[in-house]
Write a protein that holds these residues in place. Structure first.
Motif, PDB file in Angstrom:
ATOM      1  N   ARG A  18      -6.182   4.324  -4.827  1.00 30.15           N
ATOM      2  CA  ARG A  18      -5.084   3.549  -4.251  1.00 30.15           C
ATOM      3  C   ARG A  18      -5.223   2.046  -4.440  1.00 30.15           C
ATOM      4  O   ARG A  18      -4.232   1.356  -4.663  1.00 30.15           O
ATOM      5  CB  ARG A  18      -4.945   3.872  -2.754  1.00 30.15           C
ATOM      6  N   LYS A  19      -6.442   1.509  -4.328  1.00 31.59           N
ATOM      7  CA  LYS A  19      -6.575   0.051  -4.423  1.00 31.59           C
ATOM      8  C   LYS A  19      -6.146  -0.459  -5.789  1.00 31.59           C
ATOM      9  O   LYS A  19      -5.512  -1.502  -5.911  1.00 31.59           O
ATOM     10  CB  LYS A  19      -8.017  -0.366  -4.135  1.00 31.59           C
TER      11      LYS A  19
ATOM     12  N   SER B  59       1.115   3.595  -3.292  1.00 34.98           N
ATOM     13  CA  SER B  59       0.078   4.526  -3.756  1.00 34.98           C
ATOM     14  C   SER B  59      -0.115   5.715  -2.830  1.00 34.98           C
ATOM     15  O   SER B  59      -1.008   6.531  -3.043  1.00 34.98           O
ATOM     16  CB  SER B  59      -1.245   3.783  -3.902  1.00 34.98           C
TER      17      SER B  59
ATOM     18  N   SER C  83       0.793  -1.223   0.000  1.00 32.59           N
ATOM     19  CA  SER C  83       0.000   0.000   0.000  1.00 32.59           C
ATOM     20  C   SER C  83       0.832   1.283   0.000  1.00 32.59           C
ATOM     21  O   SER C  83       0.349   2.325  -0.445  1.00 32.59           O
ATOM     22  CB  SER C  83      -0.995  -0.014   1.160  1.00 32.59           C
ATOM     23  N   ASN C  84       2.091   1.232   0.452  1.00 35.50           N
ATOM     24  CA  ASN C  84       2.909   2.447   0.395  1.00 35.50           C
ATOM     25  C   ASN C  84       3.103   2.960  -1.025  1.00 35.50           C
ATOM     26  O   ASN C  84       3.316   4.154  -1.230  1.00 35.50           O
ATOM     27  CB  ASN C  84       4.297   2.201   1.000  1.00 35.50           C
TER      28      ASN C  84
ATOM     29  N   LEU D 162      -1.646  -8.359   3.064  1.00 39.46           N
ATOM     30  CA  LEU D 162      -2.738  -7.667   2.371  1.00 39.46           C
ATOM     31  C   LEU D 162      -4.080  -8.048   2.991  1.00 39.46           C
ATOM     32  O   LEU D 162      -4.144  -8.854   3.921  1.00 39.46           O
ATOM     33  CB  LEU D 162      -2.701  -8.001   0.871  1.00 39.46           C
TER      34      LEU D 162
ATOM     35  N   THR E 175      -8.385  -8.055  -5.271  1.00 42.95           N
ATOM     36  CA  THR E 175      -6.993  -8.422  -5.005  1.00 42.95           C
ATOM     37  C   THR E 175      -6.801  -9.919  -5.205  1.00 42.95           C
ATOM     38  O   THR E 175      -5.826 -10.363  -5.830  1.00 42.95           O
ATOM     39  CB  THR E 175      -6.602  -8.034  -3.563  1.00 42.95           C
TER      40      THR E 175
ATOM     41  N   ASN F 245      -2.315  -0.377  -5.906  1.00 44.79           N
ATOM     42  CA  ASN F 245      -1.724  -1.454  -5.102  1.00 44.79           C
ATOM     43  C   ASN F 245      -1.836  -2.801  -5.811  1.00 44.79           C
ATOM     44  O   ASN F 245      -0.892  -3.595  -5.831  1.00 44.79           O
ATOM     45  CB  ASN F 245      -2.426  -1.551  -3.743  1.00 44.79           C
TER      46      ASN F 245
END
Lengths: 266, 266
Positions: free
Chosen positions: B206-207, B200, B197-198, B227, B234, B210
């Protein structure tokens, strides 16, 4: 990233019917939509009509270039059709495609000299389809030597390492990705261009597989693709992948796509 | 692929409240849901409650292991909390994480000896966060030497090359990907494990970012991730990526996921 819009292909029903009926507007609309969605080249393929291919390819070029200010990708292995289409095309086209197969190489190469055309070169020889990364690099080397030897600058060459179905061999994906990376590192300035859809042949959920493989290939340096530019998810995947691959200064194009609503429907 | 479920973290509101209230069922449900969705380890993190961290981490371990037959990832830089949690954990946990930072290294390493625990080792030293692939590989080398020298087998080491935001430096993505590939090629048998996640941080959508970066990292050899296993997109991206990375013989797991409806909502 160079995007070649793939939709004007006579093997697709929405193209075959207008092509037979001489329906200019249906073809023109496909050209306009693809360019509006970001395509750099409009691929034209009349291969379904084998005995009239040259005539119909010329008609497609003429209709597309009356509709949009953009070059075509002349998509045929047939030297006669390519020669005819080159004679009516305005500006600098892409030729899709030459390969190391003897007949194709010997008949197409003379047509390319001096045209300034971008050339898609398939990593294929008379020994058949390459399987491994090393086989692809060996063919790529002969293609690069032959094409640059004929005066075609490296910057005009788009090597296609030939995507093959992962359903027939689980190693197919990684071998292709390593070939993309190997080509881009070995000949700085050359390009790579693929169609992705073969990767998912024989499997369900093909669009997701194609899009996922495109993301991986962009991260290895792929800088050209023939695809459907109207597919919003593909466009979103591409904008995200290019940013992550370090090709989007200040994430500017990603942010622009986000503000335009292109990335909304994850 | 080793999946560490990240949801039982006190910095998240749905965990902080049950943790303060001693609500076992809320925590147990998060453990059961993550394991049912395919997680191999349940991460437990009580770092928000600094002065009661050891006590609360033990409570989390006990509640999780009463709910599921699975090991925990003991997520703390605090040796006292790790030591306490190790004393109540049944089976073989993952320790998340050690690094080359002097205090952390010297206090945590003695606790790991002889436990058989899987160890997440951050590519971080007292010189700060690494920026380039080469800096990561240099730290990884010292970590591998130090950990194997202390009797921890390569197979139990999960190197975390530390994902950094692409919004601060467009090269961050590729440097990380090359570090994953470099680590996996250099020490066969070792693992890599990251949180995505960093990457983004500071960007919208963001998802999607990632998930796209996870796909790229899997194609470079990443074989562990922390995660949210409940995120269906995902999971779908991961099933597709592993198949394309050659880790799914006969595409069997991909096809199973497709038939289970996990890949329906592209």
């Amino acid at each position: 990233m160079i995007i070649v819009g793939e939709l004007i292909n006579a093997s697709r029903k929405p193209v075959a019917a207008p092509l037979e009926a001489g329906d200019r507007e249906a073809v023109a609309r496909l050209a306009r939509d693809q360019i509006a969605a970001g395509a750099d080249y409009v691929d034209v393929n009349a291969g379904l009509f084998e005995d009239r291919e040259a005539e119909l390819l010329c008609w497609l070029v003429e209709v597309v270039q009356a509709a949009v200010q953009a070059p075509c990708s002349l998509d045929s292995p047939n030297p006669e059709a390519i020669e005819a289409a080159l004679s009516v095309h305005r500006g600098t086209p892409m030729i899709n495609s030459i390969s190391l197969e003897k007949d194709r190489w010997e008949l197409l190469l003379p047509l390319l000299r001096g045209t300034g055309a971008r050339v898609v070169a398939l990593c294929m020889s008379d020994e058949g389809m390459p399987r491994t990364c090393d086989q692809r690099l060996a063919i790529a080397e002969r293609l690069v030597e032959g094409l640059t030897g004929a005066g075609i600058p490296l910057e005009n060459i788009y090597l296609d390492p030939l995507v093959q179905p992962v359903s027939t061999n689980t190693a197919c994906g990684l071998e292709l990705l390593e070939a993309v990376e190997g080509i881009m590192k070995r000949w700085p300035g050359v390009h790579t261009l693929c169609g992705m859809s073969n990767i998912s042949f024989g499997l369900p959920g093909r669009k997701r597989i194609n899009e996922t493989f495109l993301v991986m290939a962009v991260s290895r340096g792929l800088d050209g693709a023939i695809l459907d530019p109207l597919d919003r998810r593909t466009a979103a995947a591409l904008a995200t992948a290019e940013m992550l691959a370090g090709r989007d200064d200040f994430c500017a194009r990603y942010l622009e796509a986000f503000r335009a609503g292109l990335l909304a429907d994850r």
